[in-house]
Write a protein that holds these residues in place. Structure first.
Motif, PDB file in Angstrom:
ATOM      1  N   VAL A  14       0.950  -1.225   0.124  1.00 23.02           N
ATOM      2  CA  VAL A  14       0.066   0.062   0.060  1.00 23.02           C
ATOM      3  C   VAL A  14       0.936   1.193  -0.110  1.00 23.02           C
ATOM      4  CG1 VAL A  14      -1.735   1.340   1.222  1.00 23.02           C
ATOM      5  CG2 VAL A  14      -1.908  -1.360   1.295  1.00 23.02           C
ATOM      6  N   GLU A  15       0.653   2.136  -1.084  1.00 19.73           N
ATOM      7  CA  GLU A  15       1.342   3.352  -1.169  1.00 19.73           C
ATOM      8  C   GLU A  15       0.510   4.566  -0.624  1.00 19.73           C
ATOM      9  OE1 GLU A  15       3.018   3.819  -5.129  1.00 19.73           O
ATOM     10  OE2 GLU A  15       4.593   2.399  -4.564  1.00 19.73           O
ATOM     11  N   SER A  16       1.132   5.518   0.250  1.00 24.09           N
ATOM     12  CA  SER A  16       0.361   6.492   0.817  1.00 24.09           C
ATOM     13  C   SER A  16       0.927   7.637   0.152  1.00 24.09           C
ATOM     14  CB  SER A  16       0.572   6.367   2.273  1.00 24.09           C
ATOM     15  OG  SER A  16      -0.198   5.418   2.942  1.00 24.09           O
ATOM     16  N   GLU A  17       0.027   8.752  -0.196  1.00 22.80           N
ATOM     17  CA  GLU A  17       0.677   9.700  -0.679  1.00 22.80           C
ATOM     18  C   GLU A  17       1.075  10.763   0.302  1.00 22.80           C
ATOM     19  OE1 GLU A  17      -1.025  13.071  -3.904  1.00 22.80           O
ATOM     20  OE2 GLU A  17      -2.256  11.568  -3.480  1.00 22.80           O
ATOM     21  N   PHE A  26       2.310  15.480   5.473  1.00 20.81           N
ATOM     22  CA  PHE A  26       1.241  14.549   6.026  1.00 20.81           C
ATOM     23  C   PHE A  26       1.023  13.441   5.164  1.00 20.81           C
ATOM     24  CE2 PHE A  26      -3.164  13.599   5.640  1.00 20.81           C
ATOM     25  CZ  PHE A  26      -3.591  13.188   6.816  1.00 20.81           C
ATOM     26  N   ALA A  27       0.826  12.268   5.800  1.00 20.23           N
ATOM     27  CA  ALA A  27       0.451  11.169   4.816  1.00 20.23           C
ATOM     28  C   ALA A  27      -0.736  10.229   5.807  1.00 20.23           C
ATOM     29  CB  ALA A  27       1.498  10.230   4.719  1.00 20.23           C
ATOM     30  N   ARG A  28      -1.674   9.774   5.087  1.00 18.06           N
ATOM     31  CA  ARG A  28      -2.697   8.846   5.826  1.00 18.06           C
ATOM     32  C   ARG A  28      -2.076   7.391   5.646  1.00 18.06           C
ATOM     33  NH1 ARG A  28      -7.377   9.955   2.890  1.00 18.06           N
ATOM     34  NH2 ARG A  28      -7.806  11.451   4.363  1.00 18.06           N
ATOM     35  N   PHE A  29      -1.891   6.823   6.995  1.00 16.08           N
ATOM     36  CA  PHE A  29      -1.259   5.772   7.160  1.00 16.08           C
ATOM     37  C   PHE A  29      -2.249   4.677   7.216  1.00 16.08           C
ATOM     38  CE2 PHE A  29       3.034   5.982   9.653  1.00 16.08           C
ATOM     39  CZ  PHE A  29       3.469   6.876   8.642  1.00 16.08           C
ATOM     40  N   ASN A 107       9.482   6.104   0.892  1.00 14.91           N
ATOM     41  CA  ASN A 107       8.818   5.248   0.020  1.00 14.91           C
ATOM     42  C   ASN A 107       7.207   5.222   0.496  1.00 14.91           C
ATOM     43  OD1 ASN A 107       8.678   3.079   1.543  1.00 14.91           O
ATOM     44  ND2 ASN A 107      10.285   2.019   0.258  1.00 14.91           N
ATOM     45  N   ASN A 108       7.233   5.563   1.802  1.00 14.02           N
ATOM     46  CA  ASN A 108       5.735   5.552   2.503  1.00 14.02           C
ATOM     47  C   ASN A 108       4.966   4.196   2.097  1.00 14.02           C
ATOM     48  OD1 ASN A 108       4.521   7.256   4.350  1.00 14.02           O
ATOM     49  ND2 ASN A 108       3.660   8.285   2.765  1.00 14.02           N
ATOM     50  N   LYS A 109       5.586   3.089   1.890  1.00 15.13           N
ATOM     51  CA  LYS A 109       4.862   1.933   1.737  1.00 15.13           C
ATOM     52  C   LYS A 109       4.560   1.081   2.884  1.00 15.13           C
ATOM     53  CE  LYS A 109       7.130   0.993  -2.646  1.00 15.13           C
ATOM     54  NZ  LYS A 109       8.135   0.034  -3.475  1.00 15.13           N
TER      55      LYS A 109
END
Length: 183
Positions: A14-17, A26-29, A107-109
Motif C-alpha cells: 500500500v502506497e500512501s501519498e 502529512f500522509a494517511r497511514f 517511499n511511504n509503503k
C-alpha cells in the motif's frame, strides 16, 4: 492510498501519498474505507511498535495459527527494512514462496500480509522503527515460526546477519512433515 498486488496472492503493498509544504508533511497511514477491498470484514485489534538498533538484524519469521491467525500491516516509520512475507497456506499455488519489499519513511509503503503467511524483516539501517497493525490479538499459545535462513525458502536477505534473537534462531526448518497452515 494505492493498493498494489505482489507476485503472492493476497499480499499487497500500500502506497500512501505524502503532502508536503513549508511546515513539513502529512500522509494517511490507515483508512478503513480506502482499504476495504483488502480488509474485508477484518478490524484492527492491536497495534505494535518495534525498535531495532543494529543494521543487519533479522526478526522473524513469525505467524499465528488459526483460530488466532492474523493479517498484519507493516510500515517502517524510521530507518529502512527489507520486509518479507512467506506463503504458508496449505492450499496455495504459492506455498513456500516469498516476497520482499523495502520499506522506509521516504517511499511511504506498507506491506499488507494476510493470515497464513509468516512475516519477518531485516534492518537495512540503524535505529529502525516499525509500526504493525494486527487484526487479531497476540495469542502466545498459537504462535508459530519458521527459520529465516531455511534453504527450502532461500530468502535473499540483502545484508549479512548481525543479530537475531535466540528464539528466532531456534525456529524449525521446513521438512517433509510440514504441511502448512489450513485456514
Amino acid at each position: 492510498m494505492k493498493i498494489i498486488a505482489t507476485p503472492l496472492d493476497d499480499v499487497f503493498v500500500v502506497e500512501s501519498e505524502r503532502f508536503s509544504d513549508q511546515r513539513g508533511s502529512f500522509a494517511r497511514f490507515f483508512c478503513t474505507q480506502e482499504l476495504a477491498s483488502v480488509l474485508g470484514l477484518r478490524h484492527i485489534k492491536q497495534i505494535n511498535h518495534s525498535i531495532t538498533l543494529q543494521q543487519g538484524t533479522i526478526r522473524g519469521m513469525h505467524f499465528q495459527y488459526p483460530p488466532h491467525a492474523e493479517m498484519k500491516m507493516v510500515r517502517c516509520i524510521k530507518g529502512e527494512v527489507f520486509d518479507v512475507a512467506v506463503d504458508l497456506r496449505t492450499d496455495s499455488k504459492n506455498f513456500l514462496h516469498w516476497h520482499g519489499e523495502i520499506l522506509n519513511p521516504e517511499n511511504n509503503k506498507m506491506m499488507l500480509i494476510p493470515e497464513g503467511f509468516a512475516h519477518g524483516f531485516q534492518t537495512l539501517s540503524t535505529d529502525t522503527e516499525l509500526l504493525y497493525l494486527h487484526t487479531a490479538a497476540y495469542a502466545p499459545q498459537y504462535e508459530g515460526g519458521i527459520a529465516f535462513d531455511d534453504p527450502a525458502l532461500n530468502i535473499s536477505w540483502p545484508l549479512a546477519l548481525t543479530d537475531c534473537s535466540k528464539r528466532d534462531r531456534q525456529h524449525k526448518r521446513i521438512d517433509n512433515q510440514f504441511t502448512g497452515i489450513a485456514l
